[in-house]
Design an enzyme around this catalytic site. Structure first.
Site, PDB file in Angstrom:
ATOM      1  N   LYS A 147      47.284  39.267  35.542  1.00  0.00           N
ATOM      2  CA  LYS A 147      47.589  39.298  37.031  1.00  0.00           C
ATOM      3  C   LYS A 147      48.109  37.960  37.399  1.00  0.00           C
ATOM      4  O   LYS A 147      48.034  36.757  36.576  1.00  0.00           O
ATOM      5  CB  LYS A 147      46.234  39.428  37.953  1.00  0.00           C
ATOM      6  CG  LYS A 147      45.153  38.503  38.035  1.00  0.00           C
ATOM      7  CD  LYS A 147      44.474  39.026  38.964  1.00  0.00           C
ATOM      8  CE  LYS A 147      43.281  37.757  39.503  1.00  0.00           C
ATOM      9  NZ  LYS A 147      43.901  37.188  40.373  1.00  0.00           N
ATOM     10  N   ASP A 176      41.792  42.700  34.480  1.00  0.00           N
ATOM     11  CA  ASP A 176      41.156  42.078  35.731  1.00  0.00           C
ATOM     12  C   ASP A 176      39.658  41.633  35.213  1.00  0.00           C
ATOM     13  O   ASP A 176      38.813  42.526  34.523  1.00  0.00           O
ATOM     14  CB  ASP A 176      40.864  43.100  36.929  1.00  0.00           C
ATOM     15  CG  ASP A 176      40.222  42.702  37.945  1.00  0.00           C
ATOM     16  OD1 ASP A 176      39.124  41.825  37.968  1.00  0.00           O
ATOM     17  OD2 ASP A 176      40.287  43.286  39.223  1.00  0.00           O
ATOM     18  N   HIS A 177      39.710  40.173  34.953  1.00  0.00           N
ATOM     19  CA  HIS A 177      38.581  39.760  34.063  1.00  0.00           C
ATOM     20  C   HIS A 177      37.051  39.878  34.601  1.00  0.00           C
ATOM     21  O   HIS A 177      36.035  40.172  34.076  1.00  0.00           O
ATOM     22  CB  HIS A 177      38.731  38.199  34.057  1.00  0.00           C
ATOM     23  CG  HIS A 177      38.267  37.223  35.393  1.00  0.00           C
ATOM     24  ND1 HIS A 177      39.164  37.008  36.097  1.00  0.00           N
ATOM     25  CD2 HIS A 177      37.156  36.878  35.765  1.00  0.00           C
ATOM     26  CE1 HIS A 177      38.649  36.293  37.286  1.00  0.00           C
ATOM     27  NE2 HIS A 177      37.322  36.106  36.803  1.00  0.00           N
ATOM     28  N   HIS A 239      39.601  42.153  42.540  1.00  0.00           N
ATOM     29  CA  HIS A 239      38.137  41.921  41.910  1.00  0.00           C
ATOM     30  C   HIS A 239      37.060  42.645  42.821  1.00  0.00           C
ATOM     31  O   HIS A 239      36.087  43.281  42.354  1.00  0.00           O
ATOM     32  CB  HIS A 239      37.782  40.493  41.807  1.00  0.00           C
ATOM     33  CG  HIS A 239      38.535  39.762  40.978  1.00  0.00           C
ATOM     34  ND1 HIS A 239      39.193  39.979  40.072  1.00  0.00           N
ATOM     35  CD2 HIS A 239      39.053  38.151  41.219  1.00  0.00           C
ATOM     36  CE1 HIS A 239      39.948  38.914  39.266  1.00  0.00           C
ATOM     37  NE2 HIS A 239      39.896  38.060  40.018  1.00  0.00           N
TER      38      HIS A 239
END
Length: 480
Positions: A147, A176-177, A239
């Site tokens: 991202k 998306d961590h 997130h």
């Protein structure tokens, strides 16, 4: 227990950059130190920098090694860096990709090839085109996209379309961590593996839901980047949306990647769309102001004095499904807040005609800084009579198992190597999230209303408290 991964080649574009040095290589080291990487697994760093492998390893030694905080030994480090090679590759130079292809294809025993694009999105299209031209888009190739995947719906669609010209959807891993956090993944077994939670996880018992990502730091030296991004793009669209999906989704048919992602898509699609009037009423944007020795946002380096970029956003959202109709979901994120946290809060309804009073229960799922699950219960006070008092029953997830808990990026890199897509965003879900936030961005682009202010090191503007107060609710830090 984790098992050793498939044999692999991982090609990291942008290998000399901050993310690779600070996160990717240290996390790959941790997997290596734990014995999870295949003995022949190879990591090939590429970037425009005119390095040879020895020069690249010297940079890794000075810039990446310092970020290995656990499980370090010189012996393990030496065996890890033996996996590393380097090649100079400019994404706009086709000849460089010919050489890259020769190096990758020379090792025929590789089970799969991972291409990690740790670069600006503007380089995705030429990189993918040149990879495809040399055959590095075959079925055993997986491509990881870092991202931000766009700054609005149109740019996101353009990026996805560019990549889709050369790779199939089942080859694309959009990072998306937050999806790599054990505590977020644990929401699904908490909900669907415990019958008593699932029975009350709905509008009949839940009064409101809060989702918070709070940061204590300001923009630091990232003022120029942050001013064209803002809190909504930086945190909410990705997130917070993932946290929302895990809380609100219906039970998937199975734990297969697409079954889970189908249910997440349904949540985003069911978010009530916002008109401009809805944005004015249900969205609060703000900037931190100076407080004590702390600068305000407008005093930060490389931030225009007349900037309207938000460092804080709070949203009252609703999900139009039978499970959640009428339940307010409060979403917020901000910089320079009073504490660092990421949490999900379910506030349950008060008891009607309760024998011991109204006594509303509360469930708090904390993702950071500590990974805990806390349930507010009412128990008898010590002594005569049956008066009750509130207490929190806390489960520390760090103590549930003696197994090593991996950082988010390590876990996600392992998932890519083994070809599991469940913890990565699918295109339709990502673009549906952009569709929902676009009316907010469009409203702000023309609104004469300036962002509210909040003192640095506070919990945000008073207007965000008022947003909840009008429903008879309060943020967690303001609750008894």
């Amino acid at each position: 227990m984790s098992q050793q991964l498939n044999n692999f080649d991982m090609v990291i574009f942008g290998a000399t950059g901050d993310l690779a040095m600070r996160k990717l290589l240290p996390c790959l080291y941790q997997a290596h130190a734990a014995g999870l990487l295949h003995p022949q697994g190879r990591i090939l760093g590429v970037s425009r920098s005119q390095f040879d492998t020895a020069q690249f390893l010297a940079k890794v030694e000075t810039d990446s090694k310092i970020h290995v905080k656990k499980n370090f030994s010189e012996e393990l480090w030496a065996s890890f860096i033996a996996r590393l090679q380097y090649l100079t590759v400019d994404v706009n130079t086709p000849e460089h990709f010919t050489e890259l292809s020769k190096i990758v294809k020379a090792r025929t025993e590789t089970d799969n090839v991972i291409i990690y694009l740790s670069t600006a999105p503007k380089f995705f299209a030429p990189a993918c085109k040149n990879l495809a031209n040399v055959g590095l888009n075959a079925d055993n190739v997986r491509i990881v996209l870092e991202k931000p995947l766009g700054t609005d719906l149109q740019s996101s669609q353009e990026i996805n379309t560019d990549v889709a010209h050369y790779f199939q959807e089942n080859q694309i891993y959009r990072i998306d961590h937050y999806l790599g956090k054990e505590s977020l993944q644990n929401v699904l077994p908490l909900r669907f593996g415990n019958v008593f939670f699932e029975q009350v996880w709905n509008k009949d018992f839940v009064k409101s839901v809060q989702i918070t990502i709070a940061e204590q730091l300001g923009v630091e030296e990232r003022g120029e980047f942050y001013d064209i991004t803002g809190a909504l793009r930086d945190m909410v669209q990705n997130h917070i949306m993932q946290m929302l999906c895990f809380v609100a989704m219906e039970k998937p048919k199975s734990l297969d990647a697409d079954d889970v992602r189908d249910e997440k898509l349904k949540v985003v699609a069911a978010l009530k769309p916002m008109t401009s009037a809805d944005v004015d009423k249900n969205v609060i944007r703000a900037q931190y102001t100076d407080s004590g020795s702390l600068k305000g946002y407008l005093q930060e380096n490389n931030v225009p004095a007349d900037s309207r970029t938000e460092t804080y956003v709070a949203i009252r959202a609703e999900i139009d499904t039978p499970r959640w109709a009428g339940v307010p979901f409060y979403l917020r994120t901000g910089k320079r807040l009073a504490a660092r946290s990421a949490e999900i809060v379910l506030n349950f309804k008060e008891q009607e005609n309760g024998l011991f009073g109204a006594n509303p229960n509360r469930l708090v799922i904390s993702l950071q800084p500590d990974e805990t699950i806390s349930l507010k219960l009412y128990v008898k006070q010590v002594g005569s009579g049956l008066d009750v008092q509130a207490t929190d029953m806390v489960l520390d997830m760090g103590k549930v198992s003696d197994d090593r808990r991996a950082e988010a990026y390590e876990l996600l890199l392992r998932e890519v190597i083994d070809g599991r897509l469940g913890l990565f965003n699918r295109r339709d879900e990502l673009e549906k999230a952009w569709e929902w936030v676009m009316p907010i961005l469009d409203n702000w682009a023309v609104s004469p209303i300036k962002p509210y202010g909040y003192a640095a090191n506070s919990w945000g503007p008073k207007e965000a408290q008022d947003l909840l107060a009008r429903d008879g609710n309060a943020w967690l830090e303001d609750q008894a």
